[in-house]
Design a protein around this motif. Structure first.
Motif, PDB file in Angstrom:
ATOM      1  N   ASN A   1       0.866  -1.225  -0.103  1.00 23.32           N
ATOM      2  CA  ASN A   1      -0.122   0.032   0.101  1.00 23.32           C
ATOM      3  C   ASN A   1       0.925   1.192  -0.005  1.00 23.32           C
ATOM      4  O   ASN A   1       1.308   1.539   0.951  1.00 23.32           O
ATOM      5  N   ALA A   2       1.119   1.901  -1.181  1.00 22.04           N
ATOM      6  CA  ALA A   2       1.775   3.099  -1.138  1.00 22.04           C
ATOM      7  C   ALA A   2       1.321   4.533  -1.113  1.00 22.04           C
ATOM      8  O   ALA A   2       1.641   5.458  -0.585  1.00 22.04           O
ATOM      9  N   GLN A   3      -0.197   4.474  -1.420  1.00 20.73           N
ATOM     10  CA  GLN A   3      -0.718   5.776  -1.346  1.00 20.73           C
ATOM     11  C   GLN A   3      -0.891   6.596   0.065  1.00 20.73           C
ATOM     12  O   GLN A   3      -0.616   7.601   0.184  1.00 20.73           O
TER      13      GLN A   3
ATOM     14  N   PRO B   1       0.663   5.849   3.069  1.00 27.39           N
ATOM     15  CA  PRO B   1       2.005   6.162   3.457  1.00 27.39           C
ATOM     16  C   PRO B   1       2.737   7.434   2.898  1.00 27.39           C
ATOM     17  O   PRO B   1       3.209   8.508   3.639  1.00 27.39           O
ATOM     18  N   MET B   2       2.349   7.690   1.659  1.00 23.79           N
ATOM     19  CA  MET B   2       2.764   8.653   0.869  1.00 23.79           C
ATOM     20  C   MET B   2       1.899   9.941   1.462  1.00 23.79           C
ATOM     21  O   MET B   2       2.508  11.026   1.626  1.00 23.79           O
ATOM     22  N   LYS B   3       0.624   9.760   1.442  1.00 24.96           N
ATOM     23  CA  LYS B   3      -0.174  11.041   1.834  1.00 24.96           C
ATOM     24  C   LYS B   3       0.227  11.573   3.115  1.00 24.96           C
ATOM     25  O   LYS B   3       0.159  12.607   3.469  1.00 24.96           O
ATOM     26  N   PHE B   4       0.602  10.757   4.136  1.00 27.46           N
ATOM     27  CA  PHE B   4       1.062  11.069   5.604  1.00 27.46           C
ATOM     28  C   PHE B   4       2.615  11.432   5.504  1.00 27.46           C
ATOM     29  O   PHE B   4       3.062  11.374   6.665  1.00 27.46           O
ATOM     30  N   GLY B   5       3.475  11.202   4.497  1.00 25.24           N
ATOM     31  CA  GLY B   5       4.611  11.394   4.583  1.00 25.24           C
ATOM     32  C   GLY B   5       5.617  10.569   5.366  1.00 25.24           C
ATOM     33  O   GLY B   5       6.405  10.828   6.004  1.00 25.24           O
TER      34      GLY B   5
END
Length: 111
Positions: free
Chosen positions: A62-64, A66-70
């Protein structure tokens, strides 16, 4: 006994919208420190059953989110209440530190 639930990009928003605090453990199979904190997260799921939601999100699958929350370093543990981020912990800490964060979130009024 409570068990940490699996959180994914697909169900994340629905889970953090809970009226109970939600602890999300961002982890990966290859991460040594994640393996150290994993059993603590499972214990917290049991300790806080009915009072908080405890889940794990695999950053490999799941990449989205973790990216959203830095989220750059794992393990990272985020605490949400009513869909809002209220606390954060990066790295391995003793169980009582995470328990205190959940207790704080339980007591905190989020408007």
């Amino acid at each position: 006994m409570g068990k940490a639930i699996e959180i994914t990009d697909a169900n994340f928003e629905q889970i953090i919208a809970s009226d109970k605090p939600v602890l999300v453990d961002f982890w990966a199979e290859w991460c040594g420190p994640c393996k150290m904190i994993g059993p603590i997260v499972e214990e917290l799921a049991g300790d806080f059953e009915g009072k908080a939601v405890v889940g794990k999100l695999d950053v490999q699958e799941n990449a989205q989110i973790p990216m959203k929350f830095g989220v750059r370093n794992i393990p990272t543990l985020l605490v949400f209440k009513n869909g809002q981020l209220v606390d954060k912990q990066v790295g391995v800490v003793p169980k009582n530190v995470l328990a205190q964060k959940l207790n704080n979130a339980i007591a905190k009024e989020v408007v």
